[in-house]
Design a protein around this motif. Sequence first.
Motif, PDB file in Angstrom:
ATOM      1  N   GLU A  47       9.868  59.376  13.204  1.00  0.00           N
ATOM      2  CA  GLU A  47       9.864  61.127  12.783  1.00  0.00           C
ATOM      3  C   GLU A  47      10.927  61.142  11.956  1.00  0.00           C
ATOM      4  OE1 GLU A  47       8.202  65.085  15.552  1.00  0.00           O
ATOM      5  OE2 GLU A  47       9.761  64.838  15.539  1.00  0.00           O
ATOM      6  N   ARG A  73       9.257  58.104  18.280  1.00  0.00           N
ATOM      7  CA  ARG A  73       8.868  58.872  19.182  1.00  0.00           C
ATOM      8  C   ARG A  73       6.932  58.483  19.675  1.00  0.00           C
ATOM      9  NH1 ARG A  73      11.464  63.321  20.252  1.00  0.00           N
ATOM     10  NH2 ARG A  73      11.804  64.639  18.700  1.00  0.00           N
ATOM     11  N   LEU A  74       6.573  58.041  20.852  1.00  0.00           N
ATOM     12  CA  LEU A  74       5.320  57.958  21.159  1.00  0.00           C
ATOM     13  C   LEU A  74       4.792  58.276  20.581  1.00  0.00           C
ATOM     14  CD1 LEU A  74       6.464  56.473  24.709  1.00  0.00           C
ATOM     15  CD2 LEU A  74       7.115  54.913  22.838  1.00  0.00           C
ATOM     16  N   SER A  75       3.382  57.414  19.905  1.00  0.00           N
ATOM     17  CA  SER A  75       1.899  58.024  19.729  1.00  0.00           C
ATOM     18  C   SER A  75       0.936  58.241  21.017  1.00  0.00           C
ATOM     19  CB  SER A  75       1.100  57.077  19.138  1.00  0.00           C
ATOM     20  OG  SER A  75       0.839  55.605  19.773  1.00  0.00           O
ATOM     21  N   GLY A  76       0.595  58.554  21.783  1.00  0.00           N
ATOM     22  CA  GLY A  76      -0.626  59.050  21.984  1.00  0.00           C
ATOM     23  C   GLY A  76      -1.081  57.393  23.069  1.00  0.00           C
ATOM     24  N   CYS A  99      10.557  51.612  22.018  1.00  0.00           N
ATOM     25  CA  CYS A  99      11.485  52.664  21.344  1.00  0.00           C
ATOM     26  C   CYS A  99      12.864  51.600  20.533  1.00  0.00           C
ATOM     27  CB  CYS A  99      12.591  53.819  21.606  1.00  0.00           C
ATOM     28  SG  CYS A  99      10.808  55.436  20.866  1.00  0.00           S
ATOM     29  N   TYR A 134       6.722  54.890  16.796  1.00  0.00           N
ATOM     30  CA  TYR A 134       6.839  55.135  15.546  1.00  0.00           C
ATOM     31  C   TYR A 134       8.498  56.641  14.745  1.00  0.00           C
ATOM     32  CZ  TYR A 134       5.136  60.428  16.269  1.00  0.00           C
ATOM     33  OH  TYR A 134       5.132  61.236  16.964  1.00  0.00           O
ATOM     34  N   GLN A 156       2.334  53.672  20.916  1.00  0.00           N
ATOM     35  CA  GLN A 156       2.966  52.894  19.779  1.00  0.00           C
ATOM     36  C   GLN A 156       3.935  53.449  19.124  1.00  0.00           C
ATOM     37  OE1 GLN A 156       2.133  49.630  19.494  1.00  0.00           O
ATOM     38  NE2 GLN A 156       1.092  50.372  21.039  1.00  0.00           N
TER      39      GLN A 156
END
Length: 229
Positions: A137, A127-130, A116, A135, A133
């Motif tokens: 929010e 936030r972190l994707s599955g 981040c 992104y 990565q």
Amino acid sequence: MAPASTVASEPLHQQRTSGLRKVPMQTGILPGCEPCHKKVCAHGTCQPSSQAGFTCECEEGWTGPLCDQRTNDPCLGNKCVHGTCLPINAFSYSCKCLEGHGGVLCDEEEDLFNPCQAIKCKHGKCRLSGLGQPYCECSSGYTGDSCDREISCRGERVRDYYQKQQGYAACQTTKKVSRLECRGGCAGGQCCGPLRSKRRKYSFECTDGSSFVDEVEKVVKCGCTRCAS
């Protein structure tokens, strides 16, 4: 001539066993087996003491007839700050550190790469994707990769349960209720909020087994209006 005297004799099998006595067997020894045939000393060396007995010579830090009791627990009063104590022997231990900490006593913080740090979210949270990565929010009323673009006030339709607290019990409607949620921004210091709503009666069920009917205010139109003080 006097008859020869006779001597009563025991049966042959009794004569063979009369000289034996019952000897209690020690743990780990089977009848007819030699002592130390099995590894009965958990942390030590087995030494035969007789045909049917043995003693255990314990390793350092262990005691008891079978060398299965610690003489000392090195983790009592350990100084692992952010980690778990792992015994090495009776007198020393090591610290298994939690993620993000290092050092002999896990008292040093390690720099971990935070994905981040690579992005900025002006009006939102990273936030972190599955897949790990980062992104953004965005907060209500903002959009864009960096949550830096304000969106106009609008009503977003949601379908969910209404919830209420009734004394110590938590209650919610028996079915989902369709309504609008006002999201977005307004110019001139105004706030995005309900412009029109209507009241409807719904049945509620509670965690204590009770139920009741109550009115719920549903938002049906959103727009820019004076901000609530």
